[in-house]
Design an enzyme around this catalytic site. Structure first.
Site, short mmCIF file in Angstrom:
data_model
loop_
_atom_site.label_atom_id
_atom_site.label_comp_id
_atom_site.label_asym_id
_atom_site.label_seq_id
_atom_site.Cartn_x
_atom_site.Cartn_y
_atom_site.Cartn_z
N ASP A 15 -3.76 2.25 -5.22
CA ASP A 15 -2.41 2.21 -4.65
C ASP A 15 -2.16 0.96 -3.83
OD1 ASP A 15 -3.84 2.70 -2.29
OD2 ASP A 15 -2.24 3.94 -1.46
N GLU A 16 -2.86 -0.10 -4.14
CA GLU A 16 -2.82 -1.25 -3.26
C GLU A 16 -2.88 -2.54 -4.08
OE1 GLU A 16 -5.90 -2.50 0.18
OE2 GLU A 16 -6.30 -0.71 -0.99
N ASP A 20 0.87 -1.19 0.00
CA ASP A 20 0.00 0.00 0.00
C ASP A 20 0.90 1.23 0.00
OD1 ASP A 20 -3.13 0.68 1.44
OD2 ASP A 20 -1.67 2.21 0.93
N MET A 21 0.66 2.11 -0.96
CA MET A 21 1.51 3.31 -1.05
C MET A 21 1.22 4.24 0.12
SD MET A 21 3.17 2.56 -3.69
CE MET A 21 4.10 4.05 -3.92
P1 TTP Z 1 -5.22 4.97 0.94
O1 TTP Z 1 -4.20 3.92 0.65
O2 TTP Z 1 -6.39 4.58 1.80
O3 TTP Z 1 -4.56 6.22 1.63
P2 TTP Z 1 -3.16 6.90 1.36
O4 TTP Z 1 -2.34 6.13 0.40
O5 TTP Z 1 -3.41 8.32 0.99
O6 TTP Z 1 -2.50 6.89 2.80
P3 TTP Z 1 -1.89 5.67 3.61
O7 TTP Z 1 -0.44 5.99 3.79
O8 TTP Z 1 -2.64 5.66 4.92
O9 TTP Z 1 -2.13 4.43 2.80
O10 TTP Z 1 -5.79 5.52 -0.42
C1 TTP Z 1 -5.01 5.66 -1.58
C2 TTP Z 1 -5.40 6.86 -2.38
O11 TTP Z 1 -6.78 6.77 -2.72
C3 TTP Z 1 -5.25 8.17 -1.62
O12 TTP Z 1 -3.94 8.72 -1.74
C4 TTP Z 1 -6.29 9.01 -2.25
C5 TTP Z 1 -7.37 8.06 -2.69
N1 TTP Z 1 -8.48 8.11 -1.70
C6 TTP Z 1 -9.53 8.93 -1.98
O13 TTP Z 1 -9.58 9.56 -3.03
N2 TTP Z 1 -10.49 9.05 -1.02
C7 TTP Z 1 -10.46 8.39 0.15
O14 TTP Z 1 -11.33 8.56 1.00
C8 TTP Z 1 -9.38 7.51 0.43
C9 TTP Z 1 -9.30 6.77 1.73
C10 TTP Z 1 -8.41 7.41 -0.53
MG MG Z 2 -2.12 4.06 0.64
#
Ligand code: TTP
Ligand code: MG
Length: 482
Positions: free
Chosen positions: A100-101, A6-7
């Protein structure tokens, strides 16, 4: 073993990478409108309690000097594609589950890439070298624990849960951290006094199924570490469906329509999460006398929006002559292919999408994010330390020389640092020494330095050189760096 990647603060990190002025600053990526919500917050912004799905006006209140960056979906999609290509260089068994996962089945990779940690280290390095983006990786014997593990040491984490550690992790795992356990389920968990996943072991599977439906059955398996869900590449999964047996048999057209819409939203969301499009929609209806019919049709083009699926499903439903009461309704999609450019939950409004209806879609996406991520994010935010809590903190970077580069040294340093609730990292350097950073209350940092001078059994510490460094509010965990 399964690997989950996960990014870290994905959209925000991409923006910070592309604009050095944003580096180290509290930023959020968001749409332009007053009604916009935060798509993601940089780790600096998270220090202020800002998180995804928070309305922008509220985020501004929490951090007046917050920088708001309009998102650029195409850019994130390009990075996402590049990340997935890197993963596929290591194994073809990659399942992308959001922008991103991804999961990767790493069962057969040992001969080529060595231990799971080694493989994960190489993936992290490769992504960093190619894209200058950091990610967190979790490795575990089963899928749901791999996802939990990748979240344990964010950002820039690498966490391995070995088969012998599974039981302990499940015993400690707060139930709200289990994927799929949302706000509604949490209310019931509270009434059952269930705090951790292992607490569910005390309940009969029939009771859990009665209370939580299909998820109850799954949860009772997860509680004992059983999760046989495979890593699904596009070609493996043949269909996605959602169905429900109704609490009472129904005969009203409007009731059926509402339930079909609900299933279409579920199915559509699942489809889009995987970045797939489909070309076949089907419905299944079971009547009060337990007879059942299914109808399906090929769609004109590739579709993935819930609305398009609903349109198809209703077309099929309207073609039926229904004379009996209905006890079950289901919707399914099949005949998949990967979509060229993945689109995440549409929280970033597309410039062309202005109509009220499209906004409705955005709102629905926000609702679903809350449902899915809400409690988790809120908890995460409250765990972050605010400025005042860090006032008495100190940070020391040390270099340790001697026979210190064993895995055991780094693991026990981390273990000890976590016992002192310190933030920071430990890392092998190329010259044979180890570098570590300890940040937290002074007394704990001092205790850690004393411990390092002695070293764990098996290590030989010749010299420890400490240097005071600035406290970094970005550090949220103690990680082993690679
Ligand atoms: P996530 O992997 O949930 O969050 P993240 O990568 O920003 O942070 P983390 O380090 O905690 O993993 O989501 C990935 C991307 O998806 C995030 O950068 C933006 C998008 N996203 C949205 O557009 N809306 C949302 O509510 C969430 C949770 C994510
Ligand atoms: Mg992420």
């Amino acid at each position: 073993m399964i690997l989950h990647l996960d990014m870290d603060a994905f959209f925000a990190s991409v923006e910070q990478r592309d604009n050095p002025d944003l580096e180290g600053k509290p930023i959020v990526v968001s749409g332009h409108s007053m009604r916009s919500v935060v798509s993601t917050a940089s780790y600096e912004a998270r220090q202020y309690g800002i998180h995804s799905a928070m309305p922008i006006f509220q985020a501004r209140q929490k951090c007046p000097h917050l920088i708001i960056v309009p998102g650029s979906r195409h850019k994130y999609q390009a990075d996402s594609k590049a990340i997935m290509s890197i993963l596929k260089e290591f194994s073809p068994h990659v399942e992308q589950v959001s922008i991103d996962e991804a999961y990767m089945d790493i069962s057969g990779t040992r001969t080529l890439f060595g231990s799971p940690e080694n493989l994960a280290g190489r993936i992290k390095d490769n992504i960093w070298d190619t894209l200058s983006l950091s990610c967190s990786i979790g490795i575990a014997p089963v899928k749901f624990l791999a996802k939990i593990a990748s979240d344990m040491n964010k950002p820039d984490g690498l966490t391995l849960i070995s088969p012998s550690e599974m039981d302990e992790v499940i015993r400690q795992l707060p139930i709200e951290k289990v994927p799929g356990v949302g706000k509604q389920a949490m209310k019931q968990m509270a009434s059952l006094h269930v705090r951790t996943l292992a607490d569910l072991r005390h309940f009969d599977v029939r009771l859990l199924t009665q209370k939580f439906g299909k998820m109850g059955t799954r949860l009772s398996q997860l509680a004992i570490g059983m999760d046989d869900s495979p890593v699904e590449t596009t070609s493996v999964r043949k269909s996605i469906s959602s169905e429900s047996t109704l609490e009472r048999d129904i005969s009203s057209y409007d009731d059926s329509k509402k339930i079909i819409l609900d299933h279409c939203q579920q199915v559509g969301q699942d489809l889009r999460r995987r970045f797939w499009v489909c070309r076949h929609v089907s419905i299944k209806i079971k009547f009060s006398d337990f007879t059942q019919i299914t109808r399906g049709r090929k769609t004109k083009g590739w579709i993935s929006s819930s609305r398009a699926i609903f349109h198809e499903a209703m077309h099929l439903y309207d073609g039926l002559v229904i004379k009996k009461k209905i006890r079950l309704i289901g919707v399914g999609v099949s005949d998949f292919q990967g979509r060229e450019a993945p689109v995440q939950l549409s929280l970033l409004p597309d410039p062309e999408e202005n109509s009220e209806k499209k906004w409705q879609t955005v709102d629905n996406a926000v609702d679903s994010v809350w449902k899915k991520f809400g409690s988790h994010l809120v908890q995460k935010a409250s765990l972050r330390q605010g400025g005042s809590a860090m006032e008495n903190h100190t940070a020391v970077k040390i270099t340790i020389q001697g026979r210190v580069q064993g895995v055991c040294f780094r693991a026990s340093t981390r273990q000890r640092a976590l016992e002192h609730r310190l933030k920071g990292y430990v890392q092998n350097l190329f010259d044979g020494s180890v570098e570590a950073l300890f940040q937290g209350p002074k007394a704990d940092v001092d205790a850690m330095l004393i411990w390092c001078r002695q070293g764990p059994p098996g290590a030989r510490v010749d010299q420890v050189t400490p240097a005071a460094v600035a406290v970094n509010p970005m550090l949220l965990d103690f990680t082993i760096r690679y």
